[in-house]
Design a protein around this motif. Sequence first.
Motif, PDB file in Angstrom:
ATOM      1  N   LYS A  67      -0.655  11.864  -2.444  1.00 32.76           N
ATOM      2  CA  LYS A  67       0.131  11.198  -3.476  1.00 32.76           C
ATOM      3  C   LYS A  67      -0.212   9.709  -3.498  1.00 32.76           C
ATOM      4  N   LYS A  68      -0.302   9.159  -4.697  1.00 33.92           N
ATOM      5  CA  LYS A  68      -0.649   7.748  -4.825  1.00 33.92           C
ATOM      6  C   LYS A  68       0.537   6.866  -4.503  1.00 33.92           C
ATOM      7  N   LYS A  69       0.246   5.802  -3.766  1.00 37.48           N
ATOM      8  CA  LYS A  69       1.290   4.820  -3.511  1.00 37.48           C
ATOM      9  C   LYS A  69       1.566   4.001  -4.765  1.00 37.48           C
ATOM     10  N   LEU A  70       0.516   3.773  -5.552  1.00 35.89           N
ATOM     11  CA  LEU A  70       0.657   3.039  -6.796  1.00 35.89           C
ATOM     12  C   LEU A  70       1.123   3.977  -7.898  1.00 35.89           C
ATOM     13  N   THR A  71       2.218   3.640  -8.547  1.00 37.01           N
ATOM     14  CA  THR A  71       2.708   4.412  -9.679  1.00 37.01           C
ATOM     15  C   THR A  71       2.907   3.484 -10.854  1.00 37.01           C
ATOM     16  N   THR A  72       3.204   4.062 -11.986  1.00 33.05           N
ATOM     17  CA  THR A  72       3.409   3.245 -13.182  1.00 33.05           C
ATOM     18  C   THR A  72       4.673   2.400 -13.086  1.00 33.05           C
ATOM     19  N   ASP A  73       5.514   2.656 -12.101  1.00 32.37           N
ATOM     20  CA  ASP A  73       6.721   1.845 -11.926  1.00 32.37           C
ATOM     21  C   ASP A  73       6.422   0.496 -11.275  1.00 32.37           C
ATOM     22  N   ASP A  74       5.196   0.331 -10.762  1.00 38.07           N
ATOM     23  CA  ASP A  74       4.864  -0.916 -10.088  1.00 38.07           C
ATOM     24  C   ASP A  74       4.813  -2.095 -11.058  1.00 38.07           C
ATOM     25  N   VAL A  75       4.544  -1.813 -12.304  1.00 37.93           N
ATOM     26  CA  VAL A  75       4.425  -2.877 -13.302  1.00 37.93           C
ATOM     27  C   VAL A  75       5.223  -2.472 -14.538  1.00 37.93           C
ATOM     28  N   ASP A  76       5.951  -3.423 -15.120  1.00 36.77           N
ATOM     29  CA  ASP A  76       6.742  -3.132 -16.323  1.00 36.77           C
ATOM     30  C   ASP A  76       5.848  -2.635 -17.447  1.00 36.77           C
ATOM     31  N   ASP A  77       6.364  -1.711 -18.217  1.00 30.03           N
ATOM     32  CA  ASP A  77       5.701  -1.190 -19.411  1.00 30.03           C
ATOM     33  C   ASP A  77       4.383  -0.488 -19.096  1.00 30.03           C
ATOM     34  N   SER A  78       4.185  -0.083 -17.847  1.00 24.68           N
ATOM     35  CA  SER A  78       3.002   0.700 -17.467  1.00 24.68           C
ATOM     36  C   SER A  78       1.703   0.003 -17.873  1.00 24.68           C
ATOM     37  N   VAL A  79       1.599  -1.284 -17.581  1.00 26.63           N
ATOM     38  CA  VAL A  79       0.409  -2.037 -17.966  1.00 26.63           C
ATOM     39  C   VAL A  79      -0.816  -1.537 -17.204  1.00 26.63           C
ATOM     40  N   ILE A  80      -0.621  -1.189 -15.954  1.00 27.32           N
ATOM     41  CA  ILE A  80      -1.749  -0.795 -15.115  1.00 27.32           C
ATOM     42  C   ILE A  80      -2.096   0.665 -15.347  1.00 27.32           C
ATOM     43  N   ASP A  81      -3.376   0.910 -15.586  1.00 26.24           N
ATOM     44  CA  ASP A  81      -3.870   2.287 -15.605  1.00 26.24           C
ATOM     45  C   ASP A  81      -4.277   2.613 -14.173  1.00 26.24           C
ATOM     46  N   ILE A  82      -3.530   3.472 -13.533  1.00 24.74           N
ATOM     47  CA  ILE A  82      -3.764   3.704 -12.107  1.00 24.74           C
ATOM     48  C   ILE A  82      -5.079   4.423 -11.845  1.00 24.74           C
ATOM     49  N   GLU A  83      -5.748   4.890 -12.907  1.00 28.57           N
ATOM     50  CA  GLU A  83      -7.043   5.521 -12.720  1.00 28.57           C
ATOM     51  C   GLU A  83      -8.176   4.502 -12.702  1.00 28.57           C
ATOM     52  N   ASP A  84      -7.870   3.209 -13.001  1.00 22.84           N
ATOM     53  CA  ASP A  84      -8.926   2.209 -13.028  1.00 22.84           C
ATOM     54  C   ASP A  84      -9.516   1.953 -11.655  1.00 22.84           C
ATOM     55  N   GLY A  85      -8.700   2.080 -10.627  1.00 22.90           N
ATOM     56  CA  GLY A  85      -9.176   1.771  -9.285  1.00 22.90           C
ATOM     57  C   GLY A  85      -8.599   2.708  -8.256  1.00 22.90           C
ATOM     58  N   ILE A  86      -8.901   2.432  -7.007  1.00 18.66           N
ATOM     59  CA  ILE A  86      -8.452   3.276  -5.895  1.00 18.66           C
ATOM     60  C   ILE A  86      -7.167   2.697  -5.329  1.00 18.66           C
ATOM     61  N   SER A  87      -6.106   3.446  -5.458  1.00 20.01           N
ATOM     62  CA  SER A  87      -4.832   3.025  -4.894  1.00 20.01           C
ATOM     63  C   SER A  87      -4.675   3.599  -3.502  1.00 20.01           C
ATOM     64  N   GLU A  88      -3.834   2.967  -2.723  1.00 19.33           N
ATOM     65  CA  GLU A  88      -3.524   3.519  -1.418  1.00 19.33           C
ATOM     66  C   GLU A  88      -2.721   4.806  -1.586  1.00 19.33           C
ATOM     67  N   ALA A  89      -2.852   5.696  -0.619  1.00 17.62           N
ATOM     68  CA  ALA A  89      -2.065   6.923  -0.639  1.00 17.62           C
ATOM     69  C   ALA A  89      -0.809   6.724   0.196  1.00 17.62           C
ATOM     70  N   GLU A  90       0.235   7.405  -0.205  1.00 17.78           N
ATOM     71  CA  GLU A  90       1.455   7.356   0.591  1.00 17.78           C
ATOM     72  C   GLU A  90       1.190   7.946   1.975  1.00 17.78           C
ATOM     73  N   THR A  91       1.767   7.326   2.971  1.00 14.81           N
ATOM     74  CA  THR A  91       1.657   7.856   4.328  1.00 14.81           C
ATOM     75  C   THR A  91       2.719   8.919   4.533  1.00 14.81           C
ATOM     76  N   ILE A  92       2.276  10.139   4.774  1.00 16.19           N
ATOM     77  CA  ILE A  92       3.196  11.257   4.964  1.00 16.19           C
ATOM     78  C   ILE A  92       3.298  11.550   6.458  1.00 16.19           C
ATOM     79  N   THR A  93       4.469  11.376   7.015  1.00 18.59           N
ATOM     80  CA  THR A  93       4.716  11.701   8.415  1.00 18.59           C
ATOM     81  C   THR A  93       5.820  12.748   8.489  1.00 18.59           C
ATOM     82  N   TYR A  94       5.783  13.527   9.545  1.00 18.05           N
ATOM     83  CA  TYR A  94       6.747  14.609   9.684  1.00 18.05           C
ATOM     84  C   TYR A  94       7.628  14.382  10.908  1.00 18.05           C
TER      85      TYR A  94
END
Length: 631
Positions: A67-94
């Motif tokens: 899952k991407k750590k970067l989502t469209t909620d990071d910037v108002d009005d979804s300015v960032i296209d999260i497919e433009d670059g490599i976002s960090e992935a969420e760290t999943i721990t159990y």
Amino acid sequence: MKLKFDKALSLVAIGVLSVIGSAQAASVYEIVNIEDYDLNGTLDGTRNGYAMAINDEDELVGISKGKKKLTTDDVDDSVIDIEDGISEAETITYSVYSEIEANNFTFIASENASVGSWVPEFFSMADTFDPANEDYDEDDELIVNDVDTYFYGINNNGVKVGAYTGEQLTLDYEGTSTTQEYFYYREFELRGIAVKNGVEYPLMPSFTTYERDQTSDVDAATVEVGGWSLASRVNSDNLVVGYGSIALSSASEDRIDDCIEDAEDTDADNPIPTDICVQILQYPDDDTGTRYIQYQTRGFVWDLDNLDEDGLPERTELELGLTPDEDSTLIYTAQGLGINSNGDVAGRSHVYRNGDEDDLYFDAAYWTRDENGDYEYNWVEMEDEVYYSIAYDINDSGILVGSYTKYIDGYLRSKFFTFDTNNPEEGITTPNDFQTSLSDLSSKGKDINNQGQVVGYIESTYDKDTPRPKVGFLYDMNTEEFVDLNDQLTCESKGFLRNTDGDWERNTVSVQDGTGEVLTYESDISVVEANSINEDGTIVCTAFIRKPEYQYDTNGDLIVGENGLALFELDGNGDPVTSYLPRMVVLKPTGGEACSSTDAEEDDAYERQGAASFGWLFALPLLWLRRRVKK
């Protein structure tokens, strides 16, 4: 030319070799899921995509992971296209002290899908929901997927098989913490599944429950440990092959006994409930990755067309390649991994080579099915120098493909092999890859169709001191041609376009940075693993695609410029730092020409990230073997 096993090593003569050459008579391929020089190869909201299998109806199944750590909620009005670059992935721990969050999701794609040709489409299994969509409960709390799902196979009837984890369960926390409300756990860690005509069928192992007998010292007890199972392939008769648990190791039984006793300890301040104690043992250890609940494992065949009184597919356990001593302290494993239309199974099993109990190995095997539906185990004979071997698939002609691992030229290497189950006395055959004699390039054959075409992956450089890049390969048993699939791609499929002079050059991608600057980098697509091939020669693979990396601060938050756009990592020349993401690709034979342009080609040491998708399939049993875990 191809090498028989007993001759192969005597022909090893590998020096410092030049660039790999390949025959050009093989089919030319086009990547058909490219969109604007980008790969449409994973689900929205995830980083990595893997195509696992394709049928003859041009339908595939795959896995999206991370899952991407970067989502469209990071910037108002979804300015960032999260497919433009490599976002960090969420760290999943159990942890039993935190909610369970899924990180693996299943998808389907097909040539004639309503959502678009070869567009990955989320497939809900075990009530999971699309990772790109957020949903909230009646208390306005975010609902999080807590079930990981996996697809590994699909047949021509559209039956899909794989595995899933148990849903999150809760238990009231009764400790001294004022903030902890619940323990979190699962009923089982992994369960095979088949989806037929929209109906989900759990594929049960034979062992799920630990029962402690009454003795003079201890009371009887029953603990649902869950067991584990996985489905890897399904044939045209809806026979599913995989593997699952048949018993606990005795060391695991002892650990569960300790859990029971600790939970019943009336003198303890905060006794941990048995189910929670067992869950802690089921999760991988943070430091070693070890799971302390371990199972005796066998191959299974489940029949989707014959259900038992509980409505579950009837199962047949495949014979282990040896008969363990009653006092044996080892964990023994067998796995079914591939199945043909006859119901014959390819896989691997522990075996005593040559009947010698001192020679315990984990070797390739196959199980032949007679007219009564009974299975007979067969060992794929290996030389003593082989450390272990595995068979991944078997076609309708009885040709089996797999790999063995041994030292070649002083280094431990895996080599792809073929084996004719109709003539087992001939032994395995190690095809030459890119040389006229056996090379030391590690390779694995993953799938074979009825035309005798084999796909898999192979190392592509001979440097022994650095990580070796992997490439997908196609081998034709009829012509004995072995080719790097990247050498058979059209130029467009490799990230090239024609310039105004009619010459091929790398496509240049422009992205605007948070500073307002426009940054550029060159497209690059490399096929690193071929996983499945159908009868028409369509191949599904994992490819790496180049992307620039976003910047994050020390808190792990995305750095955004005054213009509302994210900042990219830059190198010393002010150019974007790029890396590679794994994505599913579909290769179709085409009448075009293979790309001969080599300018701007990269020699980056790709890491084979595609292996992550097979973690449950292959990694755990190898750990058991290496450690020779005692009961």
